[in-house]
Design a protein around this motif. Sequence first.
Motif, short mmCIF file in Angstrom:
data_model
loop_
_atom_site.label_atom_id
_atom_site.label_comp_id
_atom_site.label_asym_id
_atom_site.label_seq_id
_atom_site.Cartn_x
_atom_site.Cartn_y
_atom_site.Cartn_z
N ASP A 153 0.83 -1.21 0.00
CA ASP A 153 0.00 0.00 0.00
C ASP A 153 0.86 1.25 0.00
OD1 ASP A 153 -2.29 -1.38 -0.05
OD2 ASP A 153 -2.71 -1.26 2.10
N SER A 157 0.97 4.00 -3.04
CA SER A 157 0.18 5.21 -2.83
C SER A 157 0.89 6.45 -3.36
CB SER A 157 -0.16 5.39 -1.35
OG SER A 157 1.02 5.58 -0.63
N TYR B 4 -12.74 5.47 10.45
CA TYR B 4 -12.25 5.22 9.09
C TYR B 4 -11.26 6.31 8.67
CZ TYR B 4 -12.37 4.89 3.99
OH TYR B 4 -12.03 4.81 2.68
N ARG B 8 -7.21 5.98 7.74
CA ARG B 8 -6.62 6.45 6.49
C ARG B 8 -5.53 7.47 6.76
NH1 ARG B 8 -7.41 3.06 2.82
NH2 ARG B 8 -6.32 4.64 1.62
N THR B 234 -12.75 7.50 -7.03
CA THR B 234 -11.53 6.81 -6.61
C THR B 234 -10.35 7.28 -7.45
OG1 THR B 234 -13.00 4.93 -6.57
CG2 THR B 234 -10.75 4.55 -5.86
N ASN B 290 -5.21 11.67 -2.11
CA ASN B 290 -5.79 10.33 -1.98
C ASN B 290 -6.73 10.26 -0.80
OD1 ASN B 290 -4.63 9.11 -4.18
ND2 ASN B 290 -2.80 8.48 -3.07
N SER B 293 -9.99 11.93 -1.59
CA SER B 293 -10.87 11.15 -2.47
C SER B 293 -11.41 9.91 -1.75
CB SER B 293 -10.17 10.81 -3.79
OG SER B 293 -9.35 9.69 -3.65
N ASP B 294 -10.62 9.34 -0.82
CA ASP B 294 -11.12 8.21 -0.03
C ASP B 294 -12.29 8.63 0.84
OD1 ASP B 294 -9.44 6.38 -1.05
OD2 ASP B 294 -8.01 6.38 0.61
N VAL B 304 -18.29 1.29 1.35
CA VAL B 304 -16.83 1.31 1.46
C VAL B 304 -16.39 1.12 2.90
CG1 VAL B 304 -14.80 2.75 1.16
CG2 VAL B 304 -16.58 2.73 -0.58
N GLU B 308 -14.22 -2.03 4.76
CA GLU B 308 -12.91 -1.74 5.34
C GLU B 308 -12.76 -2.40 6.71
OE1 GLU B 308 -9.95 0.16 5.00
OE2 GLU B 308 -10.36 -0.20 2.88
#
Lengths: 314, 309
Positions: A153, A157, B4, B8, B234, B290, B293-294, B304, B308
Amino acid sequence: MALNIPKNEEYLSLPDEMFVIGQDDAQAEEIVRPSTTYWHDVWQRFRRDPLALAGLVVLAVIALMAIFVPMVSPYSYDGMDLASMNRGPSLQHPCGTDQMGRDLFIRILYGARISLTIGLAAAAISFVIGVVYGGLSGYIGGRTDMVLMRIVDILSSLPSLLYIVLIMLLLGSSVGSVILALCLTSWVGTARVVRSEVMRLKHSEYVLAARLSGANVRQLLLHHLVPNAMGPIIVSTAFLIPSAIFSESFLSFLGIGIQAPMASWGSLANYAIPMLLSQPHQMFFPVLAICLTMFSLNFVGDGLRDALDPRMKK
Amino acid sequence: MLKYICKRLMAGVLTIIVLITVAFFMMHAMPGSPFTQADQRDIPPEVLARMEASYGLDRPVFEQYLSYWKSLLRGDLGVSFKQANTSVNDIIETHFPVSARVGGVAVVVSLVIGIPLGLLAAVYRGKAIDMASMVFATIGISVPVFVISVLLMYLFANVLQWLPSYGLTSWRHYILPVACLSFSPIAYIARQTRSSMLEALEQDYVRTARAKGVSELLVVAKHALKNALTPVITYLGPLVAGLLTGSFVVERLFSVPGIGRYFVQSVSDRDYTMIMGIVIFFGIFVVICNLISDILLAIVDPRVKLSES
């Protein structure tokens, strides 16, 4: 006590006056068509895709020319001829000459050698790393899998170009360092595919049977799991070739990749920029070579995907 | 939701720490010091030692690593080795806004053209417009950005002379760089939208909507499109990253004074602090994109979060 229960066979056998039309007991076991293997089937499907077939032919022609023409050509990739600089296409020089009078046709073919070598080598090495890494990660599972996948990952990324530039700086510019830099970043996708396939397959009966007969992890992976996951793995590897060629030409175009006097398609395009107005052919032919190859590789990749796994067809 | 986002965020921070560490030790593994270049080979050793001391290069590597971290946490990316009295922060502050303007316009253009193109292709599946947009998508995915840039530049700036080929002084200067930057994102978005639209149009809820007598326009625009856009979201994070890397070529060709062109130049100059500073800046930027957008995806598509955990 005579309950008159018919014996089992009497239920099973049809009365004489009833029979299945077109079914003859003598033919029941006969094999009408020759049985096909999975790979034969794949080739049959691939063959019906005209774009993929055309791509394969174009690639074969480019590869054969790149291998054999330099052997017989009177020109070499670094042979300068100051008497014939910046010539347009002619019979003598099919793609013209560059600023130093070097034959562009032969330089493009040397570029093809470099680009195709880099593409194939990067894909092959990524394939090996990806199969081992993804296979172990998927097979062992649990905490090991989590750690290995976090590493993947992290690597994926960030845009791989950042790593590639750093590696190129560290190793210097040569074909080997381009391949290494591309490999270090491109195995990630293959590893993901292998891992998910192995996780899907590892609870199958044949794997259990192999384990019971004492197969070790290496035998399980190489003889049972990976061969059965070959379709998706080949597809993801096939698309690594164009992306490696893409990255190499990109690096060379920026002047970080292949260095003069060696020629790659990207660096040929780079040299042609200052001459774009007066000598457009110096840009046209290398760019044509890149586009033809990229199209062919992508068409072959699409064809392979449809042939290996018809369910994925869009 | 909060859990979440935290997860991330932690992954993003870890990524950046790894990137900084890798970049730092790679830069220090380079053969020779940054001052021993071909053009300056006759520097006396004592001068070289003093130069290295003034940049702190004579201390142990690990100590340098710690002090680099210390200044990084204050937001200081260091000083250029090649240009006296220029800090990496200055360079990023002057040149990044230029890249961001061109890239921002390119992102908007890619979305505004790419989504409708894919939508039309899906709705008129198998018709001429579907064929045309898929041919375009194949070209956009197969042809490298520098080839497209060179061809567009040659055609519109040199042969037809409709558009300027360098600089960034009026809106007309934006057209070519933006067209080159958004070419392959448009293709990618169109392809993605088409395939997820085709999938969405076969779902039960679309059949239900049609059975209720909802007009075809509303079915497509409201029911199907909303669900077909998740793959595009995504892609938004990597899209920004793609525009940053694509901008290396485009900014160089069209002489746009952006950060991408500066990065390529510092790579050929072997200006280590500059390379590292820009790599770290890019890395943080990409990770943030990223992350955004996640999070957007988790808001739009509640499935989603469930998958996860």
